[in-house]
Design a protein around this motif. Structure first.
Motif, PDB file in Angstrom:
ATOM      1  N   GLY A 106       0.813  -1.214   0.000  1.00  0.00           N
ATOM      2  CA  GLY A 106       0.000   0.000   0.000  1.00  0.00           C
ATOM      3  C   GLY A 106       0.845   1.262   0.000  1.00  0.00           C
ATOM      4  N   VAL A 107       1.941   1.250   0.770  1.00  0.00           N
ATOM      5  CA  VAL A 107       2.838   2.405   0.822  1.00  0.00           C
ATOM      6  C   VAL A 107       3.460   2.656  -0.546  1.00  0.00           C
ATOM      7  CG1 VAL A 107       5.058   3.208   1.716  1.00  0.00           C
ATOM      8  CG2 VAL A 107       3.340   2.316   3.279  1.00  0.00           C
ATOM      9  N   CYS A 108       3.831   1.576  -1.241  1.00  0.00           N
ATOM     10  CA  CYS A 108       4.407   1.726  -2.585  1.00  0.00           C
ATOM     11  C   CYS A 108       3.426   2.398  -3.539  1.00  0.00           C
ATOM     12  CB  CYS A 108       4.808   0.358  -3.142  1.00  0.00           C
ATOM     13  SG  CYS A 108       6.268  -0.331  -2.348  1.00  0.00           S
ATOM     14  N   ALA A 109       2.134   2.173  -3.301  1.00  0.00           N
ATOM     15  CA  ALA A 109       1.118   2.789  -4.151  1.00  0.00           C
ATOM     16  C   ALA A 109       0.831   4.231  -3.739  1.00  0.00           C
ATOM     17  CB  ALA A 109      -0.167   1.969  -4.098  1.00  0.00           C
ATOM     18  N   LEU A 110       0.915   4.513  -2.422  1.00  0.00           N
ATOM     19  CA  LEU A 110       0.532   5.825  -1.915  1.00  0.00           C
ATOM     20  C   LEU A 110       1.653   6.864  -1.969  1.00  0.00           C
ATOM     21  CD1 LEU A 110      -1.634   4.843   1.200  1.00  0.00           C
ATOM     22  CD2 LEU A 110      -2.426   5.837  -0.957  1.00  0.00           C
ATOM     23  N   VAL A 111       2.895   6.428  -1.725  1.00  0.00           N
ATOM     24  CA  VAL A 111       4.008   7.386  -1.662  1.00  0.00           C
ATOM     25  C   VAL A 111       4.123   8.248  -2.921  1.00  0.00           C
ATOM     26  CG1 VAL A 111       6.535   7.547  -1.699  1.00  0.00           C
ATOM     27  CG2 VAL A 111       5.394   6.261   0.099  1.00  0.00           C
ATOM     28  N   PRO A 112       4.034   7.659  -4.137  1.00  0.00           N
ATOM     29  CA  PRO A 112       4.110   8.510  -5.335  1.00  0.00           C
ATOM     30  C   PRO A 112       2.988   9.543  -5.408  1.00  0.00           C
ATOM     31  CG  PRO A 112       4.484   6.212  -5.899  1.00  0.00           C
ATOM     32  CD  PRO A 112       3.995   6.230  -4.490  1.00  0.00           C
ATOM     33  N   LEU A 113       1.812   9.179  -4.830  1.00  0.00           N
ATOM     34  CA  LEU A 113       0.696  10.120  -4.833  1.00  0.00           C
ATOM     35  C   LEU A 113       0.922  11.251  -3.841  1.00  0.00           C
ATOM     36  CD1 LEU A 113      -2.302   7.600  -4.990  1.00  0.00           C
ATOM     37  CD2 LEU A 113      -1.250   8.861  -6.878  1.00  0.00           C
ATOM     38  N   ILE A 114       1.497  10.909  -2.674  1.00  0.00           N
ATOM     39  CA  ILE A 114       1.761  11.920  -1.651  1.00  0.00           C
ATOM     40  C   ILE A 114       2.821  12.912  -2.132  1.00  0.00           C
ATOM     41  CG2 ILE A 114       2.660  12.282   0.684  1.00  0.00           C
ATOM     42  CD1 ILE A 114       1.485   9.544   1.417  1.00  0.00           C
ATOM     43  N   PHE A 115       3.831  12.370  -2.831  1.00  0.00           N
ATOM     44  CA  PHE A 115       4.933  13.212  -3.305  1.00  0.00           C
ATOM     45  C   PHE A 115       4.809  13.487  -4.811  1.00  0.00           C
ATOM     46  CE2 PHE A 115       6.603  11.020   0.454  1.00  0.00           C
ATOM     47  CZ  PHE A 115       7.113  12.084   1.189  1.00  0.00           C
ATOM     48  N   TYR A 116       3.580  13.705  -5.262  1.00  0.00           N
ATOM     49  CA  TYR A 116       3.355  13.879  -6.699  1.00  0.00           C
ATOM     50  C   TYR A 116       4.017  15.135  -7.251  1.00  0.00           C
ATOM     51  CZ  TYR A 116      -0.143  17.522  -5.826  1.00  0.00           C
ATOM     52  OH  TYR A 116      -0.769  18.677  -5.450  1.00  0.00           O
ATOM     53  N   ARG A 117       4.299  16.096  -6.375  1.00  0.00           N
ATOM     54  CA  ARG A 117       4.934  17.330  -6.828  1.00  0.00           C
ATOM     55  C   ARG A 117       6.438  17.170  -7.061  1.00  0.00           C
ATOM     56  NH1 ARG A 117       1.984  21.988  -6.451  1.00  0.00           N
ATOM     57  NH2 ARG A 117      -0.013  21.868  -5.373  1.00  0.00           N
ATOM     58  N   ASN A 118       6.982  16.062  -6.605  1.00  0.00           N
ATOM     59  CA  ASN A 118       8.418  15.847  -6.725  1.00  0.00           C
ATOM     60  C   ASN A 118       8.781  15.073  -7.989  1.00  0.00           C
ATOM     61  OD1 ASN A 118       7.976  15.680  -3.415  1.00  0.00           O
ATOM     62  ND2 ASN A 118       9.772  16.827  -4.053  1.00  0.00           N
ATOM     63  N   LYS A 119       9.996  15.302  -8.449  1.00  0.00           N
ATOM     64  CA  LYS A 119      10.501  14.598  -9.623  1.00  0.00           C
ATOM     65  C   LYS A 119      10.946  13.198  -9.217  1.00  0.00           C
ATOM     66  CE  LYS A 119      13.830  15.191 -13.385  1.00  0.00           C
ATOM     67  NZ  LYS A 119      14.902  16.085 -13.917  1.00  0.00           N
ATOM     68  N   LYS A 120      10.547  12.198  -9.973  1.00  0.00           N
ATOM     69  CA  LYS A 120      10.891  10.807  -9.650  1.00  0.00           C
ATOM     70  C   LYS A 120      12.206  10.419 -10.317  1.00  0.00           C
ATOM     71  CE  LYS A 120       6.843  10.590  -7.678  1.00  0.00           C
ATOM     72  NZ  LYS A 120       6.358  11.922  -8.055  1.00  0.00           N
ATOM     73  N   THR A 121      12.977   9.554  -9.636  1.00  0.00           N
ATOM     74  CA  THR A 121      14.208   9.020 -10.201  1.00  0.00           C
ATOM     75  C   THR A 121      14.002   7.549 -10.538  1.00  0.00           C
ATOM     76  OG1 THR A 121      15.219   8.183  -8.170  1.00  0.00           O
ATOM     77  CG2 THR A 121      15.447  10.541  -8.614  1.00  0.00           C
ATOM     78  N   VAL A 122      14.955   6.993 -11.288  1.00  0.00           N
ATOM     79  CA  VAL A 122      14.881   5.575 -11.631  1.00  0.00           C
ATOM     80  C   VAL A 122      14.943   4.719 -10.376  1.00  0.00           C
ATOM     81  CG1 VAL A 122      17.388   5.380 -11.951  1.00  0.00           C
ATOM     82  CG2 VAL A 122      15.872   3.776 -13.117  1.00  0.00           C
ATOM     83  N   TYR A 123      15.595   5.224  -9.326  1.00  0.00           N
ATOM     84  CA  TYR A 123      15.715   4.466  -8.077  1.00  0.00           C
ATOM     85  C   TYR A 123      14.403   4.465  -7.300  1.00  0.00           C
ATOM     86  CZ  TYR A 123      20.531   5.052  -9.465  1.00  0.00           C
ATOM     87  OH  TYR A 123      21.688   5.052 -10.188  1.00  0.00           O
ATOM     88  N   ASP A 124      13.611   5.504  -7.446  1.00  0.00           N
ATOM     89  CA  ASP A 124      12.277   5.514  -6.834  1.00  0.00           C
ATOM     90  C   ASP A 124      11.401   4.442  -7.478  1.00  0.00           C
ATOM     91  OD1 ASP A 124      13.105   7.710  -5.365  1.00  0.00           O
ATOM     92  OD2 ASP A 124      12.326   9.142  -6.821  1.00  0.00           O
ATOM     93  N   VAL A 125      11.476   4.354  -8.802  1.00  0.00           N
ATOM     94  CA  VAL A 125      10.678   3.350  -9.524  1.00  0.00           C
ATOM     95  C   VAL A 125      11.156   1.939  -9.175  1.00  0.00           C
ATOM     96  CG1 VAL A 125      10.037   2.502 -11.815  1.00  0.00           C
ATOM     97  CG2 VAL A 125      10.250   4.969 -11.417  1.00  0.00           C
ATOM     98  N   LEU A 126      12.482   1.756  -9.138  1.00  0.00           N
ATOM     99  CA  LEU A 126      13.044   0.443  -8.824  1.00  0.00           C
ATOM    100  C   LEU A 126      12.678   0.027  -7.405  1.00  0.00           C
ATOM    101  CD1 LEU A 126      14.806  -1.861  -9.848  1.00  0.00           C
ATOM    102  CD2 LEU A 126      16.826  -0.615  -9.037  1.00  0.00           C
TER     103      LEU A 126
END
Length: 549
Positions: free
Chosen positions: A401-421
């Motif tokens: 659930g956290v893996c699904a929610l964290v990107p939504l909470i930090f949607y204003r931030n730029k994602k890195t390849v390590y965030d996706v991995l």
């Protein structure tokens, strides 16, 4: 399409205005690659003043009695579909030789009086030739901080020549900055806007958005005027009083350079306490001190202040760095200059002395300005290491659930390849544990994966993992071009990777003891000490390199 460029600057190809004109033409050629161009450099031509004899109207209609280059110039004006007038502002109008060319266009009109609808002024003369469909562009720079309010004479002249609204004007203040190599980053940016304007003009007209960029100041007024005043190397008070002559009071080139550098100081970024930057130019044995305070910058030459940061450099090296000919970090790594004292100033250099840039609009620009956030990387792993140890099923579901929610909470931030991995690995491990895989294997394996993720980003040529996140404090993505920044982060990333590889081994043994449930808490405490070391190392290592040790 035929384009005629009339360069009215006495400096010819070295003209600041001509740099803008060249960029404008480059933009036009992107849209219209088959255009033909001719260039007239007035400084090289023989164009005598008009005699006012009117023989071109009476004795030899359409032909001037003066035998010089003007006859061919008229033929070129008739040949052109677009005429670009390029010149600097001289006493609020065009330079004298260019005014002579304009005066000598008299043979191109007939002597008869006429009134034109919508004309500027009272009275006019009909053209001797069919000039319909021809277009005019006027490009000029001036030495004031802004073009606004200084081009009334030029507007009036071309309103009479072309008709109000029948020509395109690009007037740029702070024109002298285009010959300052140290400000090339800012002036090159402006030239890119001129190039875009040329491209749009080739399509039909310059857009409002591009015109707004062209109208923005290159530097703030206070900064520009301080730089301009410093460039003369004259004491202003002495000059205004008439007590000192130029030759007697001319300052050294290094002092002039230092004053101009000080003028670029952004006092809005004042850190809360005064900074004394001492520049020691080793090749000329000259020191200058710059006090960076709340109210601005002040230059001292008597050595009366105690330096907080001292840069020891040949003047030529620092000029090359300022001009962008060599990167400051590369020069430091090569030992071309040394820094003593507080290194924080060097880490924040761009915030104190960087060029002011206009804000670029658009969705793409907004995306590029987003910051990365290491919480997106760490939170899923921390939850995976702690919560499933308390309750396996609910803990694994929470990790997913956290893996699904964290990107939504930090949607204003730029994602890195390590965030996706991270999301892929944490979700995969959680699902494997829900499917029955042993925690004694999966938890150590998670630390192994985490450590490998750090280590595999370390080899040369790649951006180390920590740099993707720490760059936010060092100028954003520009920091990724900094050799010293990357080396510092490569060392730290390697140490963190080794730490988590060791942690995976330690965890494997701990999971087979009665206190296996405390593994997550114990392993979460260890990185705290590593974090303290990281904060220290980020400052210590660059300062050590800067001192030449």
């Amino acid at each position: 399409m035929n384009i005629l460029v009339i360069n009215g600057s006495p400096k010819g190809a070295g003209s600041n205005s001509y740099q803008l004109t060249t960029a404008f033409l480059e933009g036009m050629k992107q849209e219209l690659p088959d255009i033909q161009t001719k260039e007239l450099f007035i400084s090289r031509m023989d164009i005598k003043p008009c005699k006012g004899c009117f023989s071109c109207w009476s004795s030899t209609p359409g032909q001037c009695c003066i035998q010089d280059d003007m006859g061919q110039n008229i033929q070129d004006l008739l040949w052109a579909d677009i005429t670009i007038w390029s010149f600097p502002l001289y006493y609020f109008t065009v330079p004298g030789p260019l005014k002579s060319l304009i005066d000598r266009q008299l043979p191109m009109v007939l002597p008869f009086m006429e009134e034109k609808e919508g004309q500027v002024g009272n009275g006019n003369h009909p053209s001797r030739y069919d000039m319909s469909g021809k277009r005019t562009v006027v490009i000029s720079t001036c030495g004031f901080y802004t073009a606004e309010g200084n081009y009334d004479g030029v507007y009036s002249l071309f309103d009479h020549l072309c008709g109000r609204g029948n020509y395109t004007a690009i007037f740029c203040g702070q024109g002298e900055l285009f010959r300052v190599p140290e400000l090339s980053a800012r002036t090159d940016e402006y030239l890119s806007y001129v190039r875009q304007a040329g491209k749009e003009y080739g399509k039909g007209g310059i857009s409002i958005e591009t015109q707004e960029l062209l109208n923005q100041l290159l530097l703030p007024r206070e900064t520009f005027e301080a730089c301009a005043d410093a460039s003369w190397g004259i004491d202003r008070k002495g000059a205004e009083s008439g007590r000192e002559s130029f030759g007697a009071t001319r300052e050294s080139d290094t002092l002039i350079f230092t004053r101009q550098m000080a003028a670029l100081y952004h006092r809005e970024n004042y850190p809360g306490k005064d900074i004394v930057l001492e520049m020691y130019y080793t090749d000329v044995d000259e020191s200058c001190q710059i006090l960076l305070g709340r109210d601005g910058s002040h230059v001292y030459t008597d050595g009366s202040l105690i330096a907080t940061t001292r840069i020891e450099t040949p003047a030529a090296v620092w000029r090359s760095i300022a001009a962008g000919e060599i990167r400051g970090d590369e020069a430091m790594m090569q030992g071309l200059y040394r820094v003593k004292g507080d290194f924080t100033l060097m880490l924040k250099w761009d915030s104190y002395f960087g060029s002011s840039h206009p804000q670029v609009k658009g969705e793409e620009a907004a995306q590029s300005q987003k910051n990365t956030n290491m919480n997106i990387l760490l939170i899923p792993w921390v939850v995976l290491w702690i919560v499933p140890a308390m309750h396996r099923q609910w803990g694994c579901l929470m990790s997913i659930g956290v893996c699904a929610l964290v990107p939504l909470i930090f949607y204003r931030n730029k994602k890195t390849v390590y965030d996706v991995l991270t999301n892929v690995l944490v979700t995969g491990i959680s699902i494997a544990m829900l499917a029955g895989c042993s925690e004694k294997w999966m938890v150590p394996l998670s630390y192994l994966f985490f450590g490998l993720m750090w280590l595999l980003s370390c080899p040369g040529g790649q951006v180390p993992l920590t740099a993707h996140y720490s760059m936010n404090s060092y100028g954003g993505e520009d920091a990724l071009q900094n050799v010293l920044f990357l080396k510092t982060n490569r060392i730290l990333t390697m140490l963190w990777g080794i730490l988590y590889l060791l942690t995976s081994v330690f965890t494997w043994f701990m999971m087979r003891t009665p206190i296996s449930g405390l593994v997550g808490l114990i392993n979460s405490a260890v990185p705290i000490f590593m974090g303290v070391f990281t904060a220290w190392f980020q400052k210590w290592y660059p300062a050590k390199v800067a001192e030449g040790k």
